[in-house]
Design an enzyme around this catalytic site. Sequence first.
Site, short mmCIF file in Angstrom:
data_model
loop_
_atom_site.label_atom_id
_atom_site.label_comp_id
_atom_site.label_asym_id
_atom_site.label_seq_id
_atom_site.Cartn_x
_atom_site.Cartn_y
_atom_site.Cartn_z
N HIS A 114 0.68 -1.16 -0.09
CA HIS A 114 0.15 0.02 0.04
C HIS A 114 0.96 1.48 0.10
CE1 HIS A 114 -3.75 -2.31 0.43
NE2 HIS A 114 -3.05 -2.89 1.23
N ARG A 123 -0.13 7.32 -10.80
CA ARG A 123 -1.19 6.38 -10.55
C ARG A 123 -2.37 6.94 -9.60
NH1 ARG A 123 -2.75 3.99 -5.83
NH2 ARG A 123 -3.67 2.09 -5.71
N GLY A 147 -11.61 -3.88 -4.58
CA GLY A 147 -10.27 -3.96 -4.24
C GLY A 147 -9.75 -2.70 -3.46
N GLU A 170 -12.89 -4.77 0.05
CA GLU A 170 -11.52 -5.34 0.27
C GLU A 170 -11.44 -6.72 1.13
OE1 GLU A 170 -7.59 -6.08 0.20
OE2 GLU A 170 -8.46 -4.22 -0.54
N GLU A 199 -16.42 -12.06 -5.45
CA GLU A 199 -17.37 -13.18 -5.92
C GLU A 199 -18.61 -13.33 -4.86
OE1 GLU A 199 -13.63 -13.28 -7.72
OE2 GLU A 199 -14.22 -13.24 -5.48
N GLU A 213 -8.60 -0.32 -9.14
CA GLU A 213 -6.98 -0.18 -9.47
C GLU A 213 -6.74 -1.62 -9.52
OE1 GLU A 213 -4.13 -1.14 -9.71
OE2 GLU A 213 -3.13 0.19 -8.32
N GLU A 222 -1.97 -11.56 -11.76
CA GLU A 222 -2.99 -11.77 -10.77
C GLU A 222 -4.49 -11.83 -11.32
OE1 GLU A 222 -0.46 -9.51 -6.94
OE2 GLU A 222 -1.83 -8.37 -8.29
#
EC number: 2.1.1.319
Length: 432
Positions: A114, A123, A147, A170, A199, A213, A222
């Site tokens: 992070h 970014r 996320g 998250e 999910e 992101e 990933e």
Amino acid sequence: MESSSECSSISDFQDSTEGDDANTLPENLCMREYVVICDYVATDNTQLSLCSGDKVLLLNAVSQDWWWVNHNGTCGYVPASHLHDALNEQEDTEVNDPWQDEEYYGSYKTLKLHLEMLSDVPRTMTYQNVILKNSSSLCGKHILDLGCGTGIISFFCAKFAQPEAVYAVEASKIAEQTCRLVEQNGISSLVHVIRQQAEELDLPTKVDVLVSEWMGTCLLFEFMLESVLQARDRWLKEDGVMWPSTACIHLVPCSAYKEYSNKVLFWDNPYQLDFSLLKPPATKEFFAKPQPDYILQPEDCLSEPCTLFHLNLKTLQVAELERMNCDFTFLVHTNGLLHGFTAWFSVQFENLEEQGHLELNTGPFSPLTHWKHTLFMLDEPLQVQKRDKISGSVVFERNSVWRRHMSVTLSWVISRELKMQKVGCKVFPIWR
């Protein structure tokens, strides 16, 4: 998967082909099966044209670069670099956690990643600018930040717009800290932190905007993108907005002398000693996989870059991520050594209040990001001249077992004045 090496010029082996009959199967030879890893088109009647996935029997390794093989009863030469030993395919198809969720989410539970992401000014400021430039359109809207990590995008939404609600989702343990940050900054009435995987997500309503992101090495590594697309299909309104809206993967042939010198040429004469026998294993160890933290200098580009893939994130389907292929052609604009190819990505954000879009470009002609660039090194450099043509194809193929991983297969032909000079193919796992 073990990667193959590039081939030398056709002329290097022509003498050895004279007198051979490309349609005659030699007798009494110990034959071993190989798999074709990328398409090859024969350039004369001593060679075979093959497609990726074809299986051939090796009859004679005539040279390091050209092998005599049998395919469905027909014999001929093919570049050794286009073949992979079928006996070395040892993929474990029975794994307990093909998504490696414990490892994946575990890597995001501490502050290390992070800090890296938040310290990436291009970014982070791109996402801030997207919110700022579209703040009026976000008023009263429901926003899903998938996320969210420490929640920086959700904070931007709360600070610069007036949304009805922001769902900051998250799955990792860092969500506990994000909850505390939301409370500390007095925005708990707007930002709702949800610790769940995408999910399993259960929201009170569909959303107007899905922002995330999700990008990784070479854009796709990933494969968080799959979770984003599933959330889109379940929770984004039909007229909703995806941020990023589109994504592109770019490629350029390049010189990388320092990389090659430091890791291969180093062994020629360290401390006035001959360690050159270590050059082949060094090449295999250091260049079998891509270099994900490479910084490409603009002056090392041997041609103009091309865009390999352009993904529309509003319509892209998960199944399309399994295998993506594209042809490319580069016109070399300077004499030099071709050490490999470098890839990067860009993402575009649809503007809601004015025409055009905002873009985050991670390439060598833009400010450096924490993604840096991904270098695919050839096993040996190739000399190229101005006006040479480098044509070929690239295949991005998702690992059928380890679902966050993939391979990139690059095949190339270097032509000069319409004559083929070099041909090669190499498979790069990222990372399994």
